[in-house]
Design a protein around this motif. Structure first.
Motif, PDB file in Angstrom:
ATOM      1  N   THR A  42      -0.671  -5.835  -9.847  1.00 39.29           N
ATOM      2  CA  THR A  42       0.767  -5.741  -9.180  1.00 39.29           C
ATOM      3  C   THR A  42       1.771  -5.247 -10.076  1.00 39.29           C
ATOM      4  O   THR A  42       1.886  -5.816 -11.238  1.00 39.29           O
ATOM      5  CB  THR A  42       0.888  -7.217  -8.537  1.00 39.29           C
ATOM      6  N   THR A 181      -0.305  -1.914  -7.405  1.00 35.53           N
ATOM      7  CA  THR A 181       0.320  -2.056  -6.032  1.00 35.53           C
ATOM      8  C   THR A 181       1.429  -2.681  -5.989  1.00 35.53           C
ATOM      9  O   THR A 181       1.923  -3.467  -6.967  1.00 35.53           O
ATOM     10  CB  THR A 181      -0.590  -2.913  -5.081  1.00 35.53           C
ATOM     11  N   ALA A 183       4.705  -5.308  -5.249  1.00 36.67           N
ATOM     12  CA  ALA A 183       4.721  -6.601  -5.148  1.00 36.67           C
ATOM     13  C   ALA A 183       5.094  -6.947  -3.673  1.00 36.67           C
ATOM     14  O   ALA A 183       5.966  -6.236  -3.146  1.00 36.67           O
ATOM     15  CB  ALA A 183       5.472  -7.495  -5.972  1.00 36.67           C
TER      16      ALA A 183
END
Length: 246
Positions: A42, A181, A183
């Motif tokens: 993340t 990716t 958050a």
């Protein structure tokens, strides 16, 4: 006749094998390469990843691993976990603009990590080794590409440095890639009440459920009455039969 049957059987087996190879892609084993695990993390967070290094040589051991961190995605904090039999060294570079980590502005970031085997600790043929790293905060980019050099005891070097083009096929010597990716927004991880609540049955479900319950109740009542009737008949028959004399 027997020879013809054997020939036909062999031909059929060869045809089946060829078809399976074409459909399933069993033409040969895929080349193993250095990867980063897990493959996703993340943005903005910290992650513990491991560089997984398989040995592809039949005769030599892997004795050195060099991992280059991407210049376009600097990370403020990088720490390594001890690997028995291996030494580790890091190199740093200047970054501009500085990286903010816990309120501090860092002007340097780790640019390269090198693991070197000592003694007989190299990754031997048929084996693999993982090299764990903790890093963060992870940059706000879609991915981090770690170009890697794998050195063998015979002097050969496998260069895992090729980047895969978007939508293209995997290159021959792909570099390890960590996908990042975004958050989740505050409160975004919580599922909406309508999704987590138990759905109430609609009118059709109520009617079907009530109809089923009524049907089962009637069936049970009929079965009970039938039992009472049979029991009464048996009792009456017993009273009417004469008692056998001894």
């Amino acid at each position: 006749m027997t020879r013809i049957r054997r020939t036909a059987t062999a031909a059929a087996a060869l045809a089946f094998t060829a078809a399976a190879t074409a459909v399933l892609g069993f033409a040969g084993p895929a080349s193993a390469h250095v990867t980063v695990n897990p493959k996703e993390a993340t943005q903005g967070g910290y992650a513990r990843v491991a560089f997984r290094v398989p040995n592809e040589s039949d005769t030599a051991s892997t004795t050195k691993l060099e991992v280059v961190l991407p210049e376009n995605a600097p990370v403020g904090s990088v720490s390594t976990m001890p690997v028995p039999g291996w030494t580790v060294a890091t190199e740093k570079r200047k970054v501009d603009p500085p990286i903010e980590v816990h309120g501090s502005q860092l002007t340097e970031a780790v640019s390269k990590i090198t693991w070197t085997a000592t003694g007989d600790a190299g990754v031997k043929p048929g084996q693999f080794q993982e090299f764990p790293v903790s890093m963060g905060p992870l940059p706000k980019v879609d991915s981090m590409v770690f170009k890697t050099l794998q050195t063998y005891s015979d002097g050969n070097i496998s260069r895992w440095i090729d980047e895969q083009a978007p939508g293209g096929e995997e290159p021959e010597s792909p570099a390890p890639v960590l996908t990042l990716t975004a958050a989740a927004a505050p409160g975004g991880s919580a599922a909406p009440a309508s999704a987590t609540a138990v759905a109430a049955p609609d009118d059709d479900d109520d009617e079907d459920g009530n109809g089923l319950a009524v049907g089962l109740g009637v069936a049970g009542l009929v079965a009970g009455l039938a039992g009472l009737v049979l029991g009464g008949l048996a009792f009456t028959r017993t009273r009417r039969e004469p008692v056998a004399k001894s």
